[in-house]
Design a protein around this motif. Structure first.
Motif, mmCIF file in Angstrom:
data_model
loop_
_atom_site.group_PDB
_atom_site.id
_atom_site.type_symbol
_atom_site.label_atom_id
_atom_site.label_comp_id
_atom_site.label_asym_id
_atom_site.label_seq_id
_atom_site.Cartn_x
_atom_site.Cartn_y
_atom_site.Cartn_z
ATOM 1 N N LEU A 37 -95.130 52.282 71.572
ATOM 2 C CA LEU A 37 -96.676 51.876 72.038
ATOM 3 C C LEU A 37 -96.838 52.833 73.167
ATOM 4 O O LEU A 37 -96.105 53.524 73.801
ATOM 5 C CB LEU A 37 -96.328 50.468 72.902
ATOM 6 N N ASP A 39 -98.084 54.253 76.991
ATOM 7 C CA ASP A 39 -97.780 53.716 78.270
ATOM 8 C C ASP A 39 -98.599 54.601 79.106
ATOM 9 O O ASP A 39 -98.627 54.324 80.540
ATOM 10 C CB ASP A 39 -96.338 54.231 78.334
ATOM 11 N N HIS A 66 -100.646 54.279 69.301
ATOM 12 C CA HIS A 66 -99.180 54.337 69.262
ATOM 13 C C HIS A 66 -98.626 55.831 68.718
ATOM 14 O O HIS A 66 -99.660 56.457 68.350
ATOM 15 C CB HIS A 66 -98.854 53.494 67.976
ATOM 16 N N ARG A 81 -90.429 60.057 81.995
ATOM 17 C CA ARG A 81 -91.494 59.432 81.967
ATOM 18 C C ARG A 81 -92.085 59.705 83.352
ATOM 19 O O ARG A 81 -91.840 59.020 84.314
ATOM 20 C CB ARG A 81 -91.711 57.922 81.674
ATOM 21 N N HIS A 159 -99.403 46.405 86.928
ATOM 22 C CA HIS A 159 -99.647 46.376 85.541
ATOM 23 C C HIS A 159 -100.561 46.316 84.772
ATOM 24 O O HIS A 159 -100.893 45.743 83.506
ATOM 25 C CB HIS A 159 -98.664 45.320 84.883
ATOM 26 N N SER A 196 -103.292 50.411 78.823
ATOM 27 C CA SER A 196 -102.173 50.769 78.243
ATOM 28 C C SER A 196 -101.067 49.901 78.971
ATOM 29 O O SER A 196 -100.104 49.647 78.542
ATOM 30 C CB SER A 196 -102.035 52.166 78.497
ATOM 31 N N ARG A 197 -101.107 50.211 80.594
ATOM 32 C CA ARG A 197 -100.244 49.665 81.101
ATOM 33 C C ARG A 197 -100.056 47.974 81.181
ATOM 34 O O ARG A 197 -99.026 47.407 81.061
ATOM 35 C CB ARG A 197 -100.329 49.867 82.676
ATOM 36 N N ARG A 200 -98.329 47.258 77.633
ATOM 37 C CA ARG A 200 -96.873 47.564 77.542
ATOM 38 C C ARG A 200 -96.031 46.639 78.367
ATOM 39 O O ARG A 200 -95.180 46.040 77.893
ATOM 40 C CB ARG A 200 -96.820 48.835 78.286
ATOM 41 N N VAL A 204 -93.382 44.050 76.843
ATOM 42 C CA VAL A 204 -91.899 44.009 77.352
ATOM 43 C C VAL A 204 -91.617 42.515 77.659
ATOM 44 O O VAL A 204 -90.542 42.052 77.271
ATOM 45 C CB VAL A 204 -91.912 44.851 78.292
ATOM 46 N N SER A 235 -103.649 49.411 69.282
ATOM 47 C CA SER A 235 -102.944 50.353 69.913
ATOM 48 C C SER A 235 -101.765 50.536 69.073
ATOM 49 O O SER A 235 -101.117 51.597 68.933
ATOM 50 C CB SER A 235 -102.441 49.889 71.280
ATOM 51 N N ALA A 257 -91.342 47.424 82.641
ATOM 52 C CA ALA A 257 -92.367 47.656 82.207
ATOM 53 C C ALA A 257 -93.454 48.811 82.987
ATOM 54 O O ALA A 257 -94.087 49.360 82.570
ATOM 55 C CB ALA A 257 -93.497 46.371 82.541
#
Length: 257
Positions: A37, A39, A66, A81, A159, A196-197, A200, A204, A235, A257
């Motif tokens: 996915l 991030d 993705h 990351r 997030h 995106s955050r 994710r 999670v 996504s 996350a």
């Protein structure tokens, strides 16, 4: 299959989110398509398609959709990351053309000894987070955009559950200037990074932390199940049920996350 994340040293919180590795067992019955996915981050990825194959290093740009990769038995992947904006600050990485894309890291390795050293460490098995910490702590944080980084920090800390208009007003600049600087540094708009955050963090919570389904969606700010399913499908390129069935085939360790 085993996916594991590692926390960086607290001293690196401004530039590194996580280190990670993904290993595919030799006993896996043939190649499998793996879906990752988005991030919103830039990752430095090093992988081998087999234990004897030479390592390949890639920059994986920030994504809003993705990423799909065929995983062969005995293949291994590891990565760093980066906090959005940090790869540009450390290595002068130009974000144009990196959104939803990847490119070889070799040209930059020739210019930045730190990058070459990081790739060398990522190629080792098992992954050694302390050695990565040591290299990055010695290098320092680079030169982050002082306008952009506080905005990134708020998006990450929440997030993605932030009001983008309010963030822009807090920056004290024109909306056009803030958005331009943000995209130059991060490769995404503020809205794209936040979306995106948020996705994710929600996935999670649902799949790895066994969170309450409807309570998790409500806390994340999704209007209803249809709203979440629409964003997830756009996504992930698959349904939540299909993604969940695949994810349960992977052992996860210390995923955040």
């Amino acid at each position: 299959m085993h996916y594991q994340e590692f926390a960086p040293s607290p001293a690196l919180a401004a530039i590194i989110l996580r280190y990670w590795q993904f290993e595919v067992a030799a006993t896996l019955a043939g190649p499998v398509p793996h879906t990752a996915l988005p991030d919103g981050c830039v990752s430095l990825i090093v992988f081998r398609t087999s234990p004897l194959a030479p390592p390949t290093a890639l920059w994986a740009g920030p994504r809003t959709i993705h990423f799909r990769q065929i995983m062969a038995p005995s293949s291994a992947f590891s990565g760093i990351r980066f906090v959005p904006g940090a790869a540009r600050a450390l290595f002068g990485l130009e974000m144009d053309g990196l959104k939803n894309a990847a490119r070889p890291a070799q040209p930059d390795m020739e210019r930045y000894p730190l990058l070459a050293a990081l790739v060398g460490q990522l190629a080792k098995r098992p992954l050694q987070p302390a050695a990565l910490d040591e290299l990055l702590e010695a290098a320092g944080p680079g030169a982050p955009d002082e306008l952009v980084q506080p905005l990134v920090e708020q998006i990450l800390a929440s997030h993605g559950r932030v009001a983008i208009g309010e963030l822009t007003r807090q920056a004290g600049r024109s909306e056009r200037q803030v958005q331009k600087r943000f995209k130059q540094a991060v490769g995404l708009t503020m809205k794209e990074l936040a979306r995106s955050r948020r996705l994710r963090a929600t996935v999670v919570a649902l799949l790895l932390a066994d969170g309450d389904y409807f309570g998790t969606l409500e806390a994340a700010g999704y209007f209803d199940q249809a709203h979440f399913n629409h964003e997830f499908g756009g996504s992930a390129g698959t349904s939540m049920r299909e993604f969940r069935d695949y994810i349960r085939r992977i052992r996860h360790t210390d995923v955040k996350a």
